[in-house]
Enzyme design. Structure first.
Site, PDB file in Angstrom:
ATOM      1  N   CYS A 246       0.827  -1.208   0.000  1.00 58.38           N
ATOM      2  CA  CYS A 246       0.000   0.000   0.000  1.00 58.38           C
ATOM      3  C   CYS A 246       0.866   1.264   0.000  1.00 58.38           C
ATOM      4  O   CYS A 246       1.481   1.584  -1.010  1.00 58.38           O
ATOM      5  CB  CYS A 246      -0.980  -0.038   1.165  1.00 58.38           C
ATOM      6  SG  CYS A 246      -2.368   1.103   0.940  1.00 58.38           S
TER       7      CYS A 246
ATOM      8  N   HIS B 277      -3.580  -5.390   1.143  1.00 60.45           N
ATOM      9  CA  HIS B 277      -3.329  -5.716   2.548  1.00 60.45           C
ATOM     10  C   HIS B 277      -3.770  -7.160   2.802  1.00 60.45           C
ATOM     11  O   HIS B 277      -4.734  -7.638   2.207  1.00 60.45           O
ATOM     12  CB  HIS B 277      -4.135  -4.795   3.474  1.00 60.45           C
ATOM     13  CG  HIS B 277      -3.683  -3.380   3.484  1.00 60.45           C
ATOM     14  ND1 HIS B 277      -2.518  -2.984   4.099  1.00 60.45           N
ATOM     15  CD2 HIS B 277      -4.237  -2.257   2.958  1.00 60.45           C
ATOM     16  CE1 HIS B 277      -2.377  -1.674   3.956  1.00 60.45           C
ATOM     17  NE2 HIS B 277      -3.398  -1.210   3.261  1.00 60.45           N
TER      18      HIS B 277
END
Length: 487
Positions: free
Chosen positions: A330, A427
Site C-alpha cells: 500500500c 493488505h
C-alpha cells in the site's frame, strides 16, 4: 433468546481488554450463544475492510473471528485514524465522514453518539448476546462529558461491566481502587466484577491480596488471567509481538515508518518455521536481512521524506542493487514508485514528491478512498487476495513490469525488471492462501534451508482462540459472568 450485553472496561490503555473480549467471544460461541462484538469508538491506524467494503478496526475483526462470524461495520461504528498535523480521519459506519482537527471532536460528539446507538440497535437485532469493549481508561474524568466508548456505551446498552486491569505493569491495586473511586455512584453500580490480567507467578500467593481488594471496593475479583504466549493480534503497534532471530533462518526487516499502519500485514509470516521478523529502526538494520518490507502508511509523503532524511532511501536502493528482496504494501508500494502527486492536498501541503524509483509507477492522490476486498492474480496465474484501503491511483509507466491484476485488468501490483522488488495495494496478501508460504520457501531454497509446510493461517488462528478460551475457563469465574447476562 436475548441476553443482556456484557461490557469489558479497562483501568488504562493496553491492559488487554481487546484480548479478554476475544476470549469472552470465543467462550460464548463455544457455549452455543449467537454472540457478536461491539466497540462504539476505536482509535487506531490498524484497520480492515469487510466484504461490504466498510472499514473497521482490527480488534473487532479478531473478536468476530473468535465468534466465527463475518466482520461488519456495526461492530465498530466509529473509527478514528490519527494523521499528521493533529488531524484525524473520522470513519462512521465504515465510510469516511470527514478529516478534522483533533480538538474539534466535541463538535461531532452528538452526531457520533447517535450513530453509535444506531449501530448498537442494528447489531442487537442480528445477535442474541453482544460483548462490548471500552476504550482506554474508563475513569478519565476530563472526558466524561464526551465519552462514547466507555460508560456511555454501558448505560446505552444497560450492560453490566467487568473491569480489566494489568498487573504486569505494576500498580494494579491502586489502578483498580482509583478507577472505582473516580466513577460516579451510578457507574460504580454497573461494575459487577474485576479481572486481573497478565499475572506472572503462583495464584495461591496472590489470593490474600485479591480478598483485600474485594473488601476495599466491595466488588468480586473474578479471577486472574496469566501472562500467556499466545499469538493473538494486538490492537496497536506499540504492543506488537515480533519474533526475534537467532542468526539462523529467514530474517525479515520491517522498515519502521513514523506513520506506519496495518502492521498486521506481516503477522502471518512470523508463525512460519525458521522465520524471524523485526523492525528496522535505522538503515544499518537492513544489512543482514533476507527480506525487507515497507509497510502501509497513514501519511505516505511524510514517511517518504523521512526515508530520505534518515538515510533509508540510499540503504534501500543499495540493498536492491545487491538483489535483496524488497516488498512494499500500500503506502510502501507508493513509496517504491517514481513519484507521488498530491495536487488536491489530501495529505498536506506538499504537492509532489519523488519516490525511491524502484518500481515503475506514478501515484496521484484523490479525495475518494478505495476500500474493498479483492481477489486478483499474479503473472503465473496464482490467486492472491486481501483488501484495499488507500487514497489515489498508481499508474504503471512500464507495463511489462505489471505483477498483479484483477480480472478486469485493474493493476494492483508491480515488480522491477530484476524481479527482486515487488509492491502491491493488497493488505493481508500474506494471510490468505499459500502466497506467503511460497514466498518464504523460495527464500529458504536460495539459502539452503529446509522448506516448511505450515498449517493454514485461518486454522492456526482458530487454534489460538481455542487456547485463549481454555485459559479463560481455567482462571475466570465464567459461571458468575453467565448469570450476569440473564434477564
Amino acid at each position: 433468546m436475548k441476553y443482556k450485553s456484557i461490557m469489558l472496561l479497562g483501568t488504562a490503555s493496553s491492559v488487554g481488554k481487546s484480548t479478554v473480549a476475544a476470549a469472552f467471544c470465543r467462550y460464548f460461541k463455544k457455549k452455543g450463544y449467537r454472540v457478536a462484538p461491539y466497540k462504539a469508538l476505536n482509535i487506531s491506524l490498524n484497520s480492515f475492510v469487510t466484504k461490504d467494503g466498510d472499514e473497521i478496526g482490527r480488534a473487532q475483526v479478531v473478536q468476530a473471528e473468535a465468534c466465527e462470524i463475518d466482520p461488519k461495520e456495526y461492530m465498530n461504528p466509529i473509527l478514528m485514524k490519527p494523521s499528521a498535523g493533529f488531524k484525524t480521519q473520522v470513519i462512521v459506519r465504515g465510510k469516511v465522514h470527514c478529516t478534522m482537527d483533533a480538538y474539534k471532536y466535541k463538535e461531532l460528539n452528538k452526531y457520533l453518539k447517535e450513530k453509535a446507538k444506531e449501530a448498537y440497535d442494528d447489531i442487537s437485532n442480528d445477535y442474541d448476546l453482544i460483548v462490548l469493549e471500552g476504550s482506554g481508561s474508563c475513569a478519565e474524568i476530563n472526558l466524561r462529558e464526551t465519552d462514547i466508548a466507555n460508560m456511555h456505551t454501558a448505560k446505552m446498552a444497560d450492560a453490566d461491566v467487568i473491569l480489566v486491569s494489568d498487573i504486569n505493569r505494576g500498580g494494579v491495586f491502586a489502578s483498580i481502587v482509583g478507577t472505582i473511586m473516580l466513577l460516579t455512584e451510578e457507574e460504580r453500580k454497573r461494575v459487577k466484577g474485576v479481572i486481573i490480567n497478565k499475572f506472572r507467578g503462583k495464584r495461591e500467593f496472590f489470593e490474600p491480596a485479591m480478598r483485600q481488594i474485594e473488601e476495599i471496593i466491595k466488588i468480586p475479583v473474578l479471577g486472574v488471567m496469566p501472562y500467556f504466549d499466545l499469538d493473538i493480534e494486538e490492537e496497536d503497534s506499540a504492543s506488537i509481538k515480533l519474533r526475534k532471530g537467532n542468526g539462523k533462518g529467514i530474517d525479515i526487516a520491517i522498515v519502521r515508518l513514523p506513520h506506519m499502519s496495518n502492521f498486521t500485514d506481516f503477522n502471518s509470516l512470523g508463525r512460519i518455521k525458521d522465520v524471524c521478523i523485526r523492525y528496522a529502526e535505522n538503515p544499518k538494520d537492513l544489512e543482514n536481512a533476507n527480506m525487507i518490507i515497507i509497510p502501509g502508511s497513514k501519511n505516505t509523503i511524510d514517511d517518504l521524506i523521512y526515508l530520505k532524511e534518515s538515510g533509508f532511501k540510499e540503504a534501500l536502493i543499495n540493498e536492491s542493487s545487491k538483489g535483496k528482496l524488497i516488498f512494499g504494501i500500500c503506502g510502501g508500494y507508493q513509496i517504491l514508485g517514481e513519484k507521488i502527486i498530491d495536487s488536491l492536498g489530501v495529505e498536506g501541503d506538499i504537492r509532489e514528491e519523488e519516490g525511491l524509483g524502484l518500481l515503475n509507477i506514478v501515484t496521484s492522490f484523490n479525495k475518494e478512498k478505495t476500500t474493498k476486498q479483492v481477489v486478483a492474480f499474479d503473472l503465473e496465474g496464482n490467486e492472491v487476495s486481501g483488501y484495499e484501503i488507500h487514497n489515489g491511483e498508481s499508474v504503471p509507466t512500464a507495463k511489462e513490469n505489471i505483477w498483479i491484476k484483477e480480472q478486469n485488468g485493474n493493476v494492483l501490483g508491480m515488480k522491477n525488471k530484476e524481479q527482486n522488488v515487488f509492491g502491491t495495494y493488497i493488505h493481508g496478501i500474506f494471510d490468505e492462501g499459500d502466497f506467503g508460504e511460497k514466498l518464504i520457501n523460495k527464500l529458504k531454497k536460495e539459502l539452503n534451508i529446509e522448506e516448511s509446510n505450515d498449517v493454514n493461517y485461518k486454522d492456526y488462528k482458530m487454534s489460538q482462540y481455542d487456547k485463549l478460551c481454555e485459559l479463560l475457563e481455567e482462571n475466570i469465574d465464567m459461571a458468575y459472568v453467565e448469570n450476569l447476562i440473564r434477564y
